[in-house]
Design an enzyme around this catalytic site. Sequence first.
Site, PDB file in Angstrom:
ATOM      1  N   GLY A  51       1.580  -5.289  -8.136  1.00 40.73           N
ATOM      2  CA  GLY A  51       1.140  -4.047  -9.482  1.00 40.73           C
ATOM      3  C   GLY A  51      -0.344  -3.656  -9.914  1.00 40.73           C
ATOM      4  N   GLN A 108       0.705  -0.953  -0.026  1.00 40.88           N
ATOM      5  CA  GLN A 108      -0.172   0.285   0.053  1.00 40.88           C
ATOM      6  C   GLN A 108       1.546   0.950  -0.110  1.00 40.88           C
ATOM      7  OE1 GLN A 108      -3.315   0.191  -0.211  1.00 40.88           O
ATOM      8  NE2 GLN A 108      -4.223  -2.166  -0.189  1.00 40.88           N
ATOM      9  N   CYS A 147     -17.431  -8.870   7.137  1.00 42.16           N
ATOM     10  CA  CYS A 147     -18.117  -9.735   6.541  1.00 42.16           C
ATOM     11  C   CYS A 147     -18.676  -9.791   5.665  1.00 42.16           C
ATOM     12  CB  CYS A 147     -19.813  -8.843   7.344  1.00 42.16           C
ATOM     13  SG  CYS A 147     -19.623  -7.767   9.452  1.00 42.16           S
TER      14      CYS A 147
HETATM   15  C1  LIG Z   1      -0.402  -4.680   2.887  1.00 40.48           C
HETATM   16  C2  LIG Z   1      -0.417  -5.558   1.677  1.00 40.48           C
HETATM   17  N1  LIG Z   1      -0.063  -6.515   1.322  1.00 40.48           N
HETATM   18  C3  LIG Z   1      -0.477  -7.753   0.812  1.00 40.48           C
HETATM   19  C4  LIG Z   1      -1.554  -7.815  -0.301  1.00 40.48           C
HETATM   20  C5  LIG Z   1      -1.567  -8.477  -1.002  1.00 40.48           C
HETATM   21  O1  LIG Z   1      -1.502  -8.147  -2.218  1.00 40.48           O
HETATM   22  P1  LIG Z   1      -2.014  -9.230  -3.715  1.00 40.48           P
HETATM   23  O2  LIG Z   1      -3.368  -9.258  -3.719  1.00 40.48           O
HETATM   24  O3  LIG Z   1      -1.396  -8.312  -5.088  1.00 40.48           O
HETATM   25  O4  LIG Z   1      -1.705 -10.703  -3.817  1.00 40.48           O
HETATM   26  C6  LIG Z   1      -3.029  -6.467  -0.493  1.00 40.48           C
HETATM   27  C7  LIG Z   1      -3.542  -6.381  -1.421  1.00 40.48           C
HETATM   28  O5  LIG Z   1      -5.244  -6.204  -0.400  1.00 40.48           O
HETATM   29  C8  LIG Z   1      -2.779  -5.560   0.577  1.00 40.48           C
HETATM   30  O6  LIG Z   1      -2.518  -4.570   0.856  1.00 40.48           O
END
Ligand SMILES: Cc1ncc(COP(=O)(O)O)c(C=O)c1O
Length: 394
Positions: free
Chosen positions: A199, A178, A323
């Site tokens: 990505g 993020q 939820c």
């Molecule tokens: C902080 C964080 N880590 C990991 C992920 C997982 O990433 P991906 O959807 O590319 O597997 C997300 C996705 O929401 C995320 O917000």
Amino acid sequence: MIYVDNAATTKMSEAAIRTFTDLIRDTYGNPSSLYEFGQQAKDVLEQARRDVAEAIGAQPNEIIFTSGGSEADNQAIMSAAKIGEIRGKKHIVSTAFEHHAVLHTLNKLKKQGFEITLLDVHENGIVNAAEVEAAIREDTCLVTIMYANNEIGTIQPIKEIGEVCRKHNVTFHTDAVQAVGHIKVNVIEDNIDMLSASGHKFHGPKGVGFLYVKKGVGIFSLIEGGAQEKGKRAGTENVPGIASMAAALKESVANLDAYKAKLTPVRDRIIKGLSEIPHSALNGDANNRVPSNVNYCFEGIEGESLLLLLDDKGIAASSGSACTSGSLDPSHVLLAIGRVHDVAHGSLRISLGEDITDEDVEYIIKSVKEVVEYLRGFSPVWRDLVAGKRDFIL
Ligand SMILES: Cc1ncc(COP(=O)(O)O)c(C=O)c1O
């Protein structure tokens, strides 16, 4: 529709779409093939690696392309654990509000005899570097702490945490899914050993991400197979996806200042607007958060109902509550910052994109106010709160 769920995923940029479509049409060779057509794909792949590395201050040979953030998190943590186990070090430090890609991997390791310390993230959603240092032991093999939280957007003191880890010779991984493309991230300045990114969170395609592994830090492949990615990630590379991600990242990083300048006042305007709703509260630190994130709790309502009614008004947002994914548990992130169950259920995450207009912002504020008031009108919890049968928490 007003799309304010950019922490869930983002729209692909024009550059990313163009790169992707051009490559799937014209450069479909296998980068492992030795003939010219394969080598063209290989050149595209290596250029993407250079671009991605440059965007975070790394060297190209420190980048492993993955299927996304989850895979990168799994690979980083499982590798550090494997090395730790060989050295007789089976303790890991993390936080209670990591993404499930991290928490579930840590749970798996716990079942394999690892000890996991999950640090408190306090009411403001920020970990304290001194507490990280206090948690590090002789047998600590890894500290894994996210750069920015996916629900409440709070930014962690990564540089200071990295410094502490260096001092104690402990590998430091950060889930920067993020953060990359949203705020400045530099693996050297931030003292990071391993970093995960994805990505689709910065206008690239879904199903593509990368793991940065500092030279000298051990890493193992999660997948058995061919020798792609120097043996660290088997499987034919998704060249169009990877190059498209690199194009999106290059653009996002070049626009970071403009992104911050545009979205910070928008974020703060929404926070101010929502603060006029009685018995509500912002989740996470008001300032130390990514420019795109607003996360609010409203007492006496359910986040899901709020989301559905906002959807009727043409607003696509998110609730912190789990939820929607079939579980009745409230968000582990909101619980980690000390919100009680009832309050955590009434949450709303608005994650902004650069194309938001002033008109959208005013419409969002007005709509949330209307929907919260409407839902409270027939909420038995709200009735009890107003009648004094329960105490207000917010
Ligand atoms: C902080 C964080 N880590 C990991 C992920 C997982 O990433 P991906 O959807 O590319 O597997 C997300 C996705 O929401 C995320 O917000």
